[in-house]
Design an enzyme around this catalytic site. Sequence first.
Site, PDB file in Angstrom:
ATOM      1  N   GLU A   1      -1.954  -5.349  -3.811  1.00  0.00           N
ATOM      2  CA  GLU A   1      -1.053  -4.635  -2.900  1.00  0.00           C
ATOM      3  C   GLU A   1      -0.027  -5.600  -2.286  1.00  0.00           C
ATOM      4  O   GLU A   1       1.148  -5.259  -2.147  1.00  0.00           O
ATOM      5  CB  GLU A   1      -1.851  -3.953  -1.788  1.00  0.00           C
ATOM      6  CG  GLU A   1      -2.664  -2.760  -2.295  1.00  0.00           C
ATOM      7  CD  GLU A   1      -3.352  -2.005  -1.180  1.00  0.00           C
ATOM      8  OE1 GLU A   1      -3.571  -0.799  -1.348  1.00  0.00           O
ATOM      9  OE2 GLU A   1      -3.674  -2.614  -0.133  1.00  0.00           O
TER      10      GLU A   1
ATOM     11  N   ASP B   1       0.822  -1.208   0.000  1.00  0.00           N
ATOM     12  CA  ASP B   1       0.000   0.000   0.000  1.00  0.00           C
ATOM     13  C   ASP B   1       0.866   1.272   0.000  1.00  0.00           C
ATOM     14  O   ASP B   1       0.644   2.190  -0.776  1.00  0.00           O
ATOM     15  CB  ASP B   1      -0.894  -0.083   1.252  1.00  0.00           C
ATOM     16  CG  ASP B   1      -1.588   1.208   1.600  1.00  0.00           C
ATOM     17  OD1 ASP B   1      -2.574   1.517   0.930  1.00  0.00           O
ATOM     18  OD2 ASP B   1      -1.138   1.897   2.536  1.00  0.00           O
TER      19      ASP B   1
END
Lengths: 226, 226
Positions: free
Chosen positions: B118, B46
């Site tokens: 992610e 992220d």
Amino acid sequence: MEPIKNLPRLCRTLGYEFKNIDLLTHALTHRSASSKHNERLEFLGDSILSIVISDALYHQFPKVTEGDLSRMRSTLVKGETLTVIAKEFKLGDYLYLGPGELKSGGFRRESILADAVEAIIGAIYLDADIETCRRLLLTWYKQRLAEIKPGINQKDPKTILQEYLQGYKKPLPEYNVVDVKGDAHNQTFTVECRISELDKVVTGVSTSRRKAEQLAAAQVLELINK
Amino acid sequence: MEPIKNLPRLCRTLGYEFKNIDLLTHALTHRSASSKHNERLEFLGDSILSIVISDALYHQFPKVTEGDLSRMRSTLVKGETLTVIAKEFKLGDYLYLGPGELKSGGFRRESILADAVEAIIGAIYLDADIETCRRLLLTWYKQRLAEIKPGINQKDPKTILQEYLQGYKKPLPEYNVVDVKGDAHNQTFTVECRISELDKVVTGVSTSRRKAEQLAAAQVLELINK
């Protein structure tokens, strides 16, 4: 005229010598002072800080859950922490502010300071590279990283609200689901949070009951200025 | 037994050859399948995605405000976008899911896919370094970065709500400040948002009136599932 800022002194405090000192000036310029202000640098700095701290926490806590990592990251990168860092650097002495902001205090001043720290990180990134930012940030955060622990001081809004009320021997907050919408896999929960000292009801809306409760609690906390 | 996943094929699709293929397996493992799941990798990924996209937007749009940069970044890194990328990679064929999740669909399935993207970014970062991630992500995002523009498709909740209601020829939402607390420089605004099709009132609480309105609008949008 404002006095000239002693930027070489600030560089020594930061532990970084700018090749292009204009970048530092740029990072210290609030939007009230000039149209060439620091908000774009702040945008960059925010992401750099996030990856450096994420990486540090990931390796420092090899067994900790993602939830605890996220809470620790929030603690380390949130505005209040950045304001403390700004004050350690005496950043207030170096900021370029417009006449209106020079006198401002309180929350507004604190968030200008926090934003400037992010902008300085962005400026160092542009002046050098991400590895230079990493080395420097790990110095700035050395003590904070050494002290942080999973699970404590990483309180969520519901916990903070509960402890605040307990501290004043007030009744605990009441959470009620007042609405649920949508199919089983795609629900939206509306939760009310009531506390005895507020004559109004605050609602949180989210895709899980737990998140909606936290959202409502967070708003109650804002309301009671906690 | 599940069929063996063709991970070399996935590597070709991703455009990255793992030195340690276990990292890729790890990134594909949902928490329903194993305690060694991908959430910590997702935490790392992220932040990596954020700095790579922030840096790209910063240089691609040298004159755009921080607000527009943030909105473009949100568009590029949000769950829906990651789900689309996951589907381009046919990531659903490679995920390790527990028996319960195998059958799940809709929103839940989509967010598992987005999270896995992610996690893969985090895995590549650990397998290589941030510059490798950057080169790869810029390939994954080439078309999206070429197409994104400031100011459009980056709508805020109030705008989305207004346009949604206009589309149905409904009355516009009404925003009312119902409470202001605190000193001049440290105020908290409570804003109600009313729309004719909801029999309830949703409030937003924040340090500015504008933010409180957006927060209330965002919650109304969740409630009407828009």
